[in-house]
Design an enzyme around this catalytic site. Sequence first.
Site, PDB file in Angstrom:
ATOM      1  N   CYS A  83      49.918  24.924 -26.742  1.00 20.82           N
ATOM      2  CA  CYS A  83      48.525  24.929 -26.608  1.00 20.82           C
ATOM      3  C   CYS A  83      48.438  26.289 -25.533  1.00 20.82           C
ATOM      4  O   CYS A  83      49.373  27.129 -25.484  1.00 20.82           O
ATOM      5  CB  CYS A  83      47.718  23.853 -26.107  1.00 20.82           C
ATOM      6  SG  CYS A  83      48.496  23.107 -24.583  1.00 20.82           S
ATOM      7  N   ASN A 125      49.472  24.476 -21.697  1.00 22.74           N
ATOM      8  CA  ASN A 125      50.514  23.342 -21.351  1.00 22.74           C
ATOM      9  C   ASN A 125      50.312  22.182 -20.509  1.00 22.74           C
ATOM     10  O   ASN A 125      51.249  21.925 -19.992  1.00 22.74           O
ATOM     11  CB  ASN A 125      51.878  24.217 -21.327  1.00 22.74           C
ATOM     12  CG  ASN A 125      53.248  23.153 -21.479  1.00 22.74           C
ATOM     13  OD1 ASN A 125      54.202  23.589 -20.873  1.00 22.74           O
ATOM     14  ND2 ASN A 125      53.070  22.428 -22.327  1.00 22.74           N
ATOM     15  N   CYS A 154      47.230  20.166 -21.057  1.00 23.53           N
ATOM     16  CA  CYS A 154      46.463  19.054 -21.670  1.00 23.53           C
ATOM     17  C   CYS A 154      47.040  18.364 -23.143  1.00 23.53           C
ATOM     18  O   CYS A 154      47.700  17.423 -23.148  1.00 23.53           O
ATOM     19  CB  CYS A 154      45.042  19.498 -21.841  1.00 23.53           C
ATOM     20  SG  CYS A 154      44.209  19.924 -20.592  1.00 23.53           S
ATOM     21  N   ARG A 155      46.870  19.410 -24.236  1.00 26.46           N
ATOM     22  CA  ARG A 155      47.414  18.986 -25.634  1.00 26.46           C
ATOM     23  C   ARG A 155      48.975  19.135 -25.703  1.00 26.46           C
ATOM     24  O   ARG A 155      49.080  17.918 -26.297  1.00 26.46           O
ATOM     25  CB  ARG A 155      46.681  19.955 -26.249  1.00 26.46           C
ATOM     26  CG  ARG A 155      45.026  19.776 -26.383  1.00 26.46           C
ATOM     27  CD  ARG A 155      44.500  21.025 -26.907  1.00 26.46           C
ATOM     28  NE  ARG A 155      44.542  21.986 -26.412  1.00 26.46           N
ATOM     29  CZ  ARG A 155      44.136  23.387 -26.884  1.00 26.46           C
ATOM     30  NH1 ARG A 155      43.594  23.371 -28.104  1.00 26.46           N
ATOM     31  NH2 ARG A 155      44.155  24.449 -26.235  1.00 26.46           N
ATOM     32  N   SER A 156      49.602  20.118 -25.527  1.00 23.71           N
ATOM     33  CA  SER A 156      50.863  20.169 -25.918  1.00 23.71           C
ATOM     34  C   SER A 156      51.809  19.398 -25.222  1.00 23.71           C
ATOM     35  O   SER A 156      52.632  18.738 -25.744  1.00 23.71           O
ATOM     36  CB  SER A 156      51.249  21.609 -25.956  1.00 23.71           C
ATOM     37  OG  SER A 156      51.191  22.250 -24.745  1.00 23.71           O
ATOM     38  N   ASP A 192      40.264  21.472 -27.535  1.00 21.05           N
ATOM     39  CA  ASP A 192      40.563  21.438 -26.128  1.00 21.05           C
ATOM     40  C   ASP A 192      39.699  20.577 -25.364  1.00 21.05           C
ATOM     41  O   ASP A 192      38.721  20.727 -25.156  1.00 21.05           O
ATOM     42  CB  ASP A 192      40.532  23.007 -25.700  1.00 21.05           C
ATOM     43  CG  ASP A 192      41.026  23.101 -24.559  1.00 21.05           C
ATOM     44  OD1 ASP A 192      41.523  22.360 -23.584  1.00 21.05           O
ATOM     45  OD2 ASP A 192      40.998  24.370 -23.969  1.00 21.05           O
TER      46      ASP A 192
HETATM   47  P1  4NP Z   1      45.659  22.922 -22.914  1.00 21.66           P
HETATM   48  O1  4NP Z   1      44.210  22.948 -22.049  1.00 21.66           O
HETATM   49  O2  4NP Z   1      45.692  24.320 -23.669  1.00 21.66           O
HETATM   50  O3  4NP Z   1      45.587  21.774 -23.770  1.00 21.66           O
HETATM   51  O4  4NP Z   1      46.387  22.752 -21.913  1.00 21.66           O
HETATM   52  C1  4NP Z   1      43.780  23.869 -21.154  1.00 21.66           C
HETATM   53  C2  4NP Z   1      44.317  23.828 -19.844  1.00 21.66           C
HETATM   54  C3  4NP Z   1      43.758  24.841 -19.110  1.00 21.66           C
HETATM   55  C4  4NP Z   1      42.698  25.862 -19.504  1.00 21.66           C
HETATM   56  C5  4NP Z   1      42.371  25.842 -20.543  1.00 21.66           C
HETATM   57  C6  4NP Z   1      42.686  24.887 -21.581  1.00 21.66           C
HETATM   58  N1  4NP Z   1      42.285  26.708 -18.243  1.00 21.66           N
HETATM   59  O5  4NP Z   1      41.481  27.453 -18.724  1.00 21.66           O
HETATM   60  O6  4NP Z   1      42.954  26.557 -17.235  1.00 21.66           O
END
Ligand code: 4NP
Length: 157
Positions: A10, A13, A15-17, A126
């Site tokens: 993602c 790294n 939340c989703r992955s 997300d």
């Molecule tokens: P992820 O979610 O891609 O699923 O880990 C996010 C985590 C952090 C951010 C954006 C999306 N951020 O902008 O910090």
Amino acid sequence: MKTIKVLTVCLGNICRSPAAQGILAFTASQYKGLKLEVDSAGTAVFHVGNSPDPRSIRALAEQGIDISMQQARQVKEEDFQQFDWIVAMDAANLANLKAIQPAQSQAKLVMFGAYQTGVSLGEVADPYYGQEDGFIRMREHLTVISEHFIDHLMSHD
Ligand code: 4NP
């Protein structure tokens, strides 16, 4: 039995992955005749070294899946040689991965949700800027996608 190596990717790294890693590994462990090795990474650098988001950890802990030991890392060039599959959570992640995919890349690079029937893009939303319920929806979505992905592996790989 051949081990199939899968990298879930993602943006951050956190939340989703990491959740996809935990759910995919857990789901695969319930299938006889399938051995998966799963890791996760982000396309961005800003959370490198961090634990998964506490909301992802909680959402998965409710299902008995512990991802608290994971540490965020960024995708690296060797990943394209070391993994059989690199699965992106959304279209932006996929585009970013395609942009850095080396010419001699061995990995199959796809959207994780590509094998979920009846879903046009299969993007995993997300949940980072939302509330706890978004993380529950993410968990449920990733569970369905993991089952479809494993069905694909069992019938094609
Ligand atoms: P992820 O979610 O891609 O699923 O880990 C996010 C985590 C952090 C951010 C954006 C999306 N951020 O902008 O910090």
